[in-house]
Design a protein around this motif. Structure first.
Motif, PDB file in Angstrom:
ATOM      1  N   VAL A 175       0.863  -1.177   0.000  1.00  0.00           N
ATOM      2  CA  VAL A 175       0.000   0.000   0.000  1.00  0.00           C
ATOM      3  C   VAL A 175       0.905   1.235   0.000  1.00  0.00           C
ATOM      4  CG1 VAL A 175      -1.774   1.278   1.251  1.00  0.00           C
ATOM      5  CG2 VAL A 175      -1.789  -1.226   1.291  1.00  0.00           C
ATOM      6  N   GLU A 176       0.612   2.180  -0.869  1.00  0.00           N
ATOM      7  CA  GLU A 176       1.467   3.357  -1.017  1.00  0.00           C
ATOM      8  C   GLU A 176       1.735   4.042   0.325  1.00  0.00           C
ATOM      9  OE1 GLU A 176       1.535   7.741  -3.218  1.00  0.00           O
ATOM     10  OE2 GLU A 176       0.026   6.261  -3.792  1.00  0.00           O
ATOM     11  N   SER A 177       0.707   4.204   1.138  1.00  0.00           N
ATOM     12  CA  SER A 177       0.863   4.939   2.397  1.00  0.00           C
ATOM     13  C   SER A 177       1.831   4.254   3.366  1.00  0.00           C
ATOM     14  CB  SER A 177      -0.503   5.111   3.074  1.00  0.00           C
ATOM     15  OG  SER A 177      -1.083   3.848   3.368  1.00  0.00           O
ATOM     16  N   LYS A 178       1.997   2.932   3.227  1.00  0.00           N
ATOM     17  CA  LYS A 178       2.883   2.196   4.134  1.00  0.00           C
ATOM     18  C   LYS A 178       4.354   2.324   3.759  1.00  0.00           C
ATOM     19  CE  LYS A 178      -0.094  -1.412   6.035  1.00  0.00           C
ATOM     20  NZ  LYS A 178      -0.197  -2.873   6.299  1.00  0.00           N
ATOM     21  N   ILE A 179       4.633   2.653   2.498  1.00  0.00           N
ATOM     22  CA  ILE A 179       6.027   2.680   2.062  1.00  0.00           C
ATOM     23  C   ILE A 179       6.494   4.046   1.575  1.00  0.00           C
ATOM     24  CG2 ILE A 179       5.959   0.244   1.427  1.00  0.00           C
ATOM     25  CD1 ILE A 179       5.846   1.138  -1.525  1.00  0.00           C
ATOM     26  N   LYS A 180       5.594   4.986   1.405  1.00  0.00           N
ATOM     27  CA  LYS A 180       5.940   6.277   0.818  1.00  0.00           C
ATOM     28  C   LYS A 180       7.082   6.937   1.583  1.00  0.00           C
ATOM     29  CE  LYS A 180       3.907  10.527  -1.004  1.00  0.00           C
ATOM     30  NZ  LYS A 180       4.490  10.297  -2.321  1.00  0.00           N
ATOM     31  N   ASP A 181       8.138   7.254   0.855  1.00  0.00           N
ATOM     32  CA  ASP A 181       9.322   7.962   1.358  1.00  0.00           C
ATOM     33  C   ASP A 181      10.122   7.165   2.390  1.00  0.00           C
ATOM     34  OD1 ASP A 181       8.622  10.151  -0.246  1.00  0.00           O
ATOM     35  OD2 ASP A 181       7.349  10.991   1.323  1.00  0.00           O
ATOM     36  N   LYS A 182       9.812   5.897   2.564  1.00  0.00           N
ATOM     37  CA  LYS A 182      10.563   5.072   3.507  1.00  0.00           C
ATOM     38  C   LYS A 182      11.613   4.238   2.772  1.00  0.00           C
ATOM     39  CE  LYS A 182       6.749   4.724   6.811  1.00  0.00           C
ATOM     40  NZ  LYS A 182       5.798   3.830   7.513  1.00  0.00           N
ATOM     41  N   VAL A 183      12.537   3.696   3.546  1.00  0.00           N
ATOM     42  CA  VAL A 183      13.497   2.746   2.993  1.00  0.00           C
ATOM     43  C   VAL A 183      12.819   1.386   2.937  1.00  0.00           C
ATOM     44  CG1 VAL A 183      15.717   1.605   3.291  1.00  0.00           C
ATOM     45  CG2 VAL A 183      15.453   4.002   3.947  1.00  0.00           C
ATOM     46  N   VAL A 184      12.839   0.788   1.773  1.00  0.00           N
ATOM     47  CA  VAL A 184      12.218  -0.521   1.569  1.00  0.00           C
ATOM     48  C   VAL A 184      13.301  -1.544   1.246  1.00  0.00           C
ATOM     49  CG1 VAL A 184      10.954  -1.780  -0.225  1.00  0.00           C
ATOM     50  CG2 VAL A 184       9.879   0.155   0.921  1.00  0.00           C
ATOM     51  N   VAL A 185      13.131  -2.735   1.783  1.00  0.00           N
ATOM     52  CA  VAL A 185      13.975  -3.866   1.397  1.00  0.00           C
ATOM     53  C   VAL A 185      13.082  -4.909   0.754  1.00  0.00           C
ATOM     54  CG1 VAL A 185      15.541  -5.682   2.161  1.00  0.00           C
ATOM     55  CG2 VAL A 185      15.550  -3.468   3.334  1.00  0.00           C
ATOM     56  N   VAL A 186      13.331  -5.218  -0.501  1.00  0.00           N
ATOM     57  CA  VAL A 186      12.549  -6.235  -1.206  1.00  0.00           C
ATOM     58  C   VAL A 186      13.260  -7.578  -1.097  1.00  0.00           C
ATOM     59  CG1 VAL A 186      11.756  -7.034  -3.475  1.00  0.00           C
ATOM     60  CG2 VAL A 186      11.449  -4.636  -2.806  1.00  0.00           C
ATOM     61  N   ILE A 187      12.514  -8.589  -0.649  1.00  0.00           N
ATOM     62  CA  ILE A 187      13.051  -9.945  -0.497  1.00  0.00           C
ATOM     63  C   ILE A 187      12.247 -10.916  -1.350  1.00  0.00           C
ATOM     64  CG2 ILE A 187      13.357 -11.887   1.089  1.00  0.00           C
ATOM     65  CD1 ILE A 187      13.727  -9.889   3.333  1.00  0.00           C
ATOM     66  N   ASP A 188      12.959 -11.685  -2.161  1.00  0.00           N
ATOM     67  CA  ASP A 188      12.389 -12.846  -2.850  1.00  0.00           C
ATOM     68  C   ASP A 188      13.501 -13.886  -2.877  1.00  0.00           C
ATOM     69  OD1 ASP A 188      10.983 -14.663  -4.323  1.00  0.00           O
ATOM     70  OD2 ASP A 188      10.939 -13.504  -6.171  1.00  0.00           O
ATOM     71  N   MET A 189      13.766 -14.476  -1.716  1.00  0.00           N
ATOM     72  CA  MET A 189      14.982 -15.290  -1.552  1.00  0.00           C
ATOM     73  C   MET A 189      14.980 -16.535  -2.429  1.00  0.00           C
ATOM     74  SD  MET A 189      14.708 -17.096   2.210  1.00  0.00           S
ATOM     75  CE  MET A 189      15.755 -18.490   1.765  1.00  0.00           C
ATOM     76  N   PHE A 190      13.784 -17.075  -2.737  1.00  0.00           N
ATOM     77  CA  PHE A 190      13.669 -18.188  -3.676  1.00  0.00           C
ATOM     78  C   PHE A 190      13.035 -17.706  -4.986  1.00  0.00           C
ATOM     79  CE2 PHE A 190      13.145 -21.694  -0.210  1.00  0.00           C
ATOM     80  CZ  PHE A 190      14.498 -21.900  -0.175  1.00  0.00           C
ATOM     81  N   ARG A 191      13.693 -16.991  -5.975  1.00  0.00           N
ATOM     82  CA  ARG A 191      15.124 -16.877  -6.002  1.00  0.00           C
ATOM     83  C   ARG A 191      15.591 -15.533  -6.562  1.00  0.00           C
ATOM     84  NH1 ARG A 191      15.872 -21.642 -10.028  1.00  0.00           N
ATOM     85  NH2 ARG A 191      13.772 -20.942 -10.555  1.00  0.00           N
ATOM     86  N   ALA A 192      14.646 -14.658  -6.904  1.00  0.00           N
ATOM     87  CA  ALA A 192      14.996 -13.456  -7.670  1.00  0.00           C
ATOM     88  C   ALA A 192      16.024 -12.565  -6.979  1.00  0.00           C
ATOM     89  CB  ALA A 192      13.736 -12.648  -7.985  1.00  0.00           C
ATOM     90  N   THR A 193      15.820 -12.253  -5.696  1.00  0.00           N
ATOM     91  CA  THR A 193      16.773 -11.348  -5.059  1.00  0.00           C
ATOM     92  C   THR A 193      18.111 -12.039  -4.793  1.00  0.00           C
ATOM     93  OG1 THR A 193      15.807 -11.744  -2.856  1.00  0.00           O
ATOM     94  CG2 THR A 193      15.010  -9.833  -4.086  1.00  0.00           C
TER      95      THR A 193
END
Length: 240
Positions: free
Chosen positions: A14-32
Motif C-alpha cells: 500500500v502506497e501509504s505504508k512505504i511512501k518515502d521510507k526505505v524498503v527492502v525487497v526480499i524474494d529469496m527463492f530466487r529473484a533477489t
C-alpha cells in the motif's frame, strides 16, 4: 527510534505504508538471490521488467554483446532467454561486465509495486548482514517487503525478514518493531538452522519438484555476500 515493519506479499503493498521510507525487497527463492549474486560477480546492472514482452522489447534496443536475458515463469526458464532464475548460473565468467535484463513471476513484480518508496534495497538470506548494517547506517524507518508467491504469504521470505531484523538488533540499536516484525524475529530465533522451517514452505516444495536442490542450498546460506544492491532509476546496481 527507527521503526521496522513487514509487508507479507506484493499484493499487500500500500502506497501509504512505504511512501518515502526505505524498503527492502526480499524474494529469496530466487529473484533477489540472483540479483545479489550477479552483481557480486561483476554484473554491471540488473534491469528488472514486469513482463516477458517488455524485456524482449528492451533487448531489441541494446547491443546483444552487452546484455543477457534472465528470468523465469512459474520457476521455469523462459524460452529464448540466456539464463533462468538460478543464482548458480550467474557466475563471474558469465555476467562480468554485462547487463542482465530480468523478469520473474514474483520478484520483479514486487519491485514495480514498490515505486513509492524513498529507497529500494535488495535483500536475501545471502546478504542479510550487509542489509541490516546498511539499514542501521541509514537510520530511517524501514519496511521489509516479502515478494511472496503469487500474491500469497511465503514462509521463506518471512524468515529471511526475521534474520535481517535479528542482525539489526545485534548492532545494539533500539528498534520499534511492529507485531509482524517482532514475530518474524521470534520465528528466526526459534529456527536458526533455517532449513527445518523453510522446507515446510510451499515454494520449497515447488523447487524440490523441479530438482532445484542446489538452488535451495545456496539461497539458504547466511550472509555469504557483503553487498547491498539498490533499485534506482529503473536499474539495480551495488549501493556504494
Amino acid at each position: 527510534m527507527v521503526k521496522v515493519d513487514i509487508i507479507i506479499s506484493a499484493n499487500d503493498i500500500v502506497e501509504s505504508k512505504i511512501k518515502d521510507k526505505v524498503v527492502v525487497v526480499i524474494d529469496m527463492f530466487r529473484a533477489t538471490s540472483v540479483i545479489v549474486t550477479a552483481l557480486s560477480n561483476g554484473c554491471e546492472e540488473v534491469i528488472p521488467y514486469l513482463t516477458i514482452e517488455e524485456t524482449l522489447e528492451a533487448a531489441d534496443k541494446i547491443c546483444r554483446d552487452n546484455y543477457l536475458l534472465g528470468g523465469e515463469r512459474n520457476a521455469v526458464k523462459i524460452d529464448g532467454f540466456d539464463l533462468s532464475n538460478s543464482p548458480l548460473e550467474y557466475t563471474e565468467d558469465i555476467v562480468k561486465n554485462k547487463k542482465v535484463l530480468f523478469t520473474t513471476t514474483n520478484g520483479t513484480r514486487t519491485l514495480a509495486r514498490s515505486k513509492y518508496a524513498g529507497r529500494i534495497l535488495i535483500g536475501a538470506m545471502i546478504n542479510a548482514k550487509a542489509v541490516a548494517k546498511k539499514l542501521i547506517e541509514l537510520n530511517q524507518d524501514a519496511v521489509i517487503i516479502n515478494a511472496g508467491t503469487n500474491g500469497n504469504f511465503s514462509m521463506d521470505d518471512y524468515i529471511c525478514s526475521g534474520y535481517i531484523i535479528n542482525e539489526m538488533l545485534v548492532y545494539g540499536e533500539k528498534l520499534e518493531l511492529t507485531d509482524i516484525a517482532k514475530t518474524a524475529n521470534i520465528i528466526y530465533e526459534g529456527n536458526l538452522e533455517i532449513m527445518s522451517y523453510v522446507k515446510q514452505a510451499t515454494h520449497y516444495s515447488v523447487m524440490k519438484a523441479l530438482n532445484l536442490d542446489n538452488d535451495i542450498s545456496y539461497c539458504t546460506k547466511k550472509s555469504i555476500i557483503d553487498i547491498v544492491p539498490e533499485y534506482k532509476d529503473n536499474k539495480i546496481t551495488i549501493l556504494i
